[in-house]
Design a protein around this motif. Structure first.
Motif, PDB file in Angstrom:
ATOM      1  N   VAL A 123       0.854  -1.187   0.000  1.00  0.00           N
ATOM      2  CA  VAL A 123       0.000   0.000   0.000  1.00  0.00           C
ATOM      3  C   VAL A 123       0.889   1.235   0.000  1.00  0.00           C
ATOM      4  N   ILE A 124       0.545   2.194  -0.859  1.00  0.00           N
ATOM      5  CA  ILE A 124       1.301   3.443  -0.903  1.00  0.00           C
ATOM      6  C   ILE A 124       0.338   4.587  -1.169  1.00  0.00           C
ATOM      7  N   ASP A 125       0.431   5.632  -0.376  1.00  0.00           N
ATOM      8  CA  ASP A 125      -0.357   6.829  -0.639  1.00  0.00           C
ATOM      9  C   ASP A 125       0.181   7.501  -1.898  1.00  0.00           C
ATOM     10  N   THR A 126      -0.617   8.397  -2.452  1.00  0.00           N
ATOM     11  CA  THR A 126      -0.210   9.034  -3.693  1.00  0.00           C
ATOM     12  C   THR A 126      -0.589  10.507  -3.660  1.00  0.00           C
ATOM     13  N   LEU A 127      -0.494  11.170  -4.791  1.00  0.00           N
ATOM     14  CA  LEU A 127      -0.850  12.582  -4.921  1.00  0.00           C
ATOM     15  C   LEU A 127      -1.826  12.665  -6.073  1.00  0.00           C
ATOM     16  N   HIS A 128      -3.119  12.617  -5.744  1.00  0.00           N
ATOM     17  CA  HIS A 128      -4.169  12.506  -6.753  1.00  0.00           C
ATOM     18  C   HIS A 128      -5.382  13.288  -6.258  1.00  0.00           C
ATOM     19  N   PRO A 129      -6.112  13.971  -7.157  1.00  0.00           N
ATOM     20  CA  PRO A 129      -7.250  14.778  -6.704  1.00  0.00           C
ATOM     21  C   PRO A 129      -8.421  13.958  -6.177  1.00  0.00           C
ATOM     22  N   ILE A 130      -8.479  12.653  -6.477  1.00  0.00           N
ATOM     23  CA  ILE A 130      -9.593  11.817  -6.028  1.00  0.00           C
ATOM     24  C   ILE A 130      -9.141  10.757  -5.034  1.00  0.00           C
ATOM     25  N   SER A 133      -9.561  -7.692  -7.403  1.00  0.00           N
ATOM     26  CA  SER A 133      -8.663  -6.949  -8.283  1.00  0.00           C
ATOM     27  C   SER A 133      -7.263  -6.911  -7.687  1.00  0.00           C
ATOM     28  N   ASP A 134      -6.264  -6.892  -8.562  1.00  0.00           N
ATOM     29  CA  ASP A 134      -4.894  -6.788  -8.051  1.00  0.00           C
ATOM     30  C   ASP A 134      -4.478  -5.349  -7.791  1.00  0.00           C
ATOM     31  N   VAL A 135      -5.352  -4.383  -8.117  1.00  0.00           N
ATOM     32  CA  VAL A 135      -5.102  -2.970  -7.816  1.00  0.00           C
ATOM     33  C   VAL A 135      -6.365  -2.377  -7.198  1.00  0.00           C
ATOM     34  N   VAL A 136      -6.209  -1.683  -6.083  1.00  0.00           N
ATOM     35  CA  VAL A 136      -7.330  -0.998  -5.431  1.00  0.00           C
ATOM     36  C   VAL A 136      -6.930   0.455  -5.228  1.00  0.00           C
ATOM     37  N   GLU A 137      -7.759   1.369  -5.729  1.00  0.00           N
ATOM     38  CA  GLU A 137      -7.549   2.797  -5.472  1.00  0.00           C
ATOM     39  C   GLU A 137      -8.526   3.222  -4.382  1.00  0.00           C
ATOM     40  N   LEU A 174       6.276  12.897  -0.905  1.00  0.00           N
ATOM     41  CA  LEU A 174       5.621  13.691  -1.930  1.00  0.00           C
ATOM     42  C   LEU A 174       4.142  13.730  -1.597  1.00  0.00           C
ATOM     43  N   GLY A 175       3.661  14.885  -1.131  1.00  0.00           N
ATOM     44  CA  GLY A 175       2.282  14.964  -0.684  1.00  0.00           C
ATOM     45  C   GLY A 175       2.087  14.060   0.520  1.00  0.00           C
ATOM     46  N   GLN A 176       1.060  13.211   0.480  1.00  0.00           N
ATOM     47  CA  GLN A 176       0.820  12.266   1.565  1.00  0.00           C
ATOM     48  C   GLN A 176       1.649  10.992   1.420  1.00  0.00           C
ATOM     49  N   MET A 177       2.398  10.872   0.345  1.00  0.00           N
ATOM     50  CA  MET A 177       3.196   9.674   0.100  1.00  0.00           C
ATOM     51  C   MET A 177       4.480   9.751   0.921  1.00  0.00           C
ATOM     52  N   ASP A 178       4.381   9.356   2.197  1.00  0.00           N
ATOM     53  CA  ASP A 178       5.534   9.473   3.082  1.00  0.00           C
ATOM     54  C   ASP A 178       6.000   8.132   3.643  1.00  0.00           C
ATOM     55  N   CYS A 179       5.335   7.042   3.264  1.00  0.00           N
ATOM     56  CA  CYS A 179       5.806   5.721   3.665  1.00  0.00           C
ATOM     57  C   CYS A 179       5.149   4.657   2.797  1.00  0.00           C
TER      58      CYS A 179
END
Length: 419
Positions: free
Chosen positions: A47-54, A70-74, A142-147
């Motif tokens: 799991v990794i946070d990202t920088l996305h408007p949604i 699914s192998d990917v969950v947003e 980067l944004g909330q992506m800190d770990c």
């Protein structure tokens, strides 16, 4: 796992991370290679946070047995509601709160532990659980992506051995680095699309970032702005202004994108967009299709807002065709990838003229003349006008009122747009 096997897997992760292998494939390749070397993984989740408007972040999953998941969950925000409750019950939240980097759990103890998800893992035959939190440094966030979060399970009754735990401690950070690299590329593409527009973003990412690098193209330009937005903004509370603008921007942008256009710039409540291609007649029809889709979006939006007791409006739209310079304009350290030229000024003047003639759509003579004979039948002249700041007068066109008033004409027009 032998040291040579670890080195081989590390090299594979580094090489595939550099080539841009997608995250699910990185995870699958990692898990399958671990199993081939005797490390009996049964499930992996990263799991990794990202920088996305949604989306707040993405999770990537692998399992040793086929499933429909699914192998990917947003996922969206974990700051409130059920998502927040589930997050606070997660092993990852526990690790962050207590400043730990890993946790090992015998899943036979799952019923006595108040952690989300581990009960389901035990029920599906997994026996041992290992979770990691790998934190990024301040310059690496980067944004909330800190770990990066991950967990790993095995079905073996005696669980992971100490040697296997040591192997995962060595290897998972390398996998995390490859996934973080892929996510940063995805973030760049997302930010480009969101802030520059779809085509402009692709142009920039292909390397067109030098000031003055432009091309001369023929394009259909769209300029729209909202009716009475200043008065509405003054009549509603400050906390309602941004939702009001967002609602109507969504209606415009969705229509333009669905019709194949590119939004170049948001100017207050105004939108500058373009449609272009080898066949300019098709580009003109795409612009009309976007206008038609927008009116449908507006009707649905206004019905919803009216039911909520919130103010409603519509928009004036100007359409024009001509040559523009498309590319990088600005200073050495602040560029805009957009269009410039007299055509841009003219389309904004045409949209402004819509107020004077009380028509929600006005198209220039150049736009009208380039339509095919069928398309021209649906437009009528509103008269000849001299636009402010533009020397020559020209006829301006709007949709024939029968397009809205006559059901057969409406159907014929929609079939024309869909062709």
């Amino acid at each position: 796992m032998q040291i040579t096997s670890r080195l081989s897997l590390t090299n594979w992760l580094a090489s595939q991370g550099l080539t841009g292998l997608p995250e699910p494939e990185l995870l699958r390749g990692f898990c399958e290679r671990c199993r081939a070397e005797g490390l009996a993984l049964s499930r992996g989740l990263v799991v990794i946070d990202t920088l996305h408007p949604i989306y707040e972040g993405r999770a990537f999953r692998w399992s040793d047995t086929p499933s429909n998941e699914s192998d990917v969950v947003e996922y969206g925000s974990t700051a409130e509601g059920d998502a927040a409750k589930n997050w606070r019950r997660s092993v990852f939240y526990h690790l962050l709160e207590h400043g730990h980097d890993e946790m090992v759990i015998d899943l036979a103890d799952a019923p006595s532990l108040d952690f989300s998800q581990i009960g389901d893992l035990a029920e599906h035959g997994h026996r041992h659980f290992l979770a990691f939190v790998h934190r990024f440094g301040e310059s690496g966030a980067l944004g909330q992506m800190d770990c990066l979060y991950s967990y790993w399970t095995t079905r073996r009754d005696d669980g992971f051995t100490e040697a296997e735990l040591a192997a995962l401690r060595d290897l998972v950070p390398v996998l995390g680095l490859a996934i973080k690299s892929a996510q940063q590329v995805d973030i760049v593409r997302t930010l480009g699309r969101v802030y520059l527009g779809r085509d402009a973003s692709e142009q920039v990412l292909r390397g067109r970032i030098s000031r003055g690098v432009t091309e001369r193209i023929n394009a259909v330009l769209w300029y729209s702005d909202l009716r009475g937005s200043t008065g509405i903004s003054e009549s509603i509370g400050p906390d309602e202004i941004i939702p009001f603008l967002n609602d109507y921007a969504q209606a415009v942008i969705d229509a333009i994108h669905e019709a194949g256009g590119d939004v170049l710039k948001l100017i207050g409540d105004g939108v500058l967009a373009m449609f272009w291609g080898e066949d300019m007649a098709d580009a003109r029809r795409a612009a009309l299709r976007a206008e038609h889709l927008f009116r449908k979006n507006i009707a649905a939006l206004n019905a919803r807002r009216a039911a909520e007791g919130r103010p409603t409006t519509s928009a004036y739209i100007g359409l024009h065709v001509g040559q523009v310079f498309y590319g990088n304009i600005g200073s050495e350290d602040r560029l805009d990838f957009t269009v410039v030229g007299p055509t841009v000024n003219e389309v904004s003047r045409i949209a402004s003229m819509s107020r004077s003639v009380d028509r929600e759509l006005l198209a220039s003579s150049e736009f009208y003349k380039g339509l095919d004979a069928t398309g021209r039948r649906y437009l009528v002249s509103t008269g000849r006008y001299a636009l402010r700041g533009i020397g020559r007068a020209q006829d301006l066109y709007t949709l024939d009122p029968d397009v809205d008033a006559s059901e057969p004409v409406t159907g014929s027009y929609e079939r024309y747009l869909a062709n």
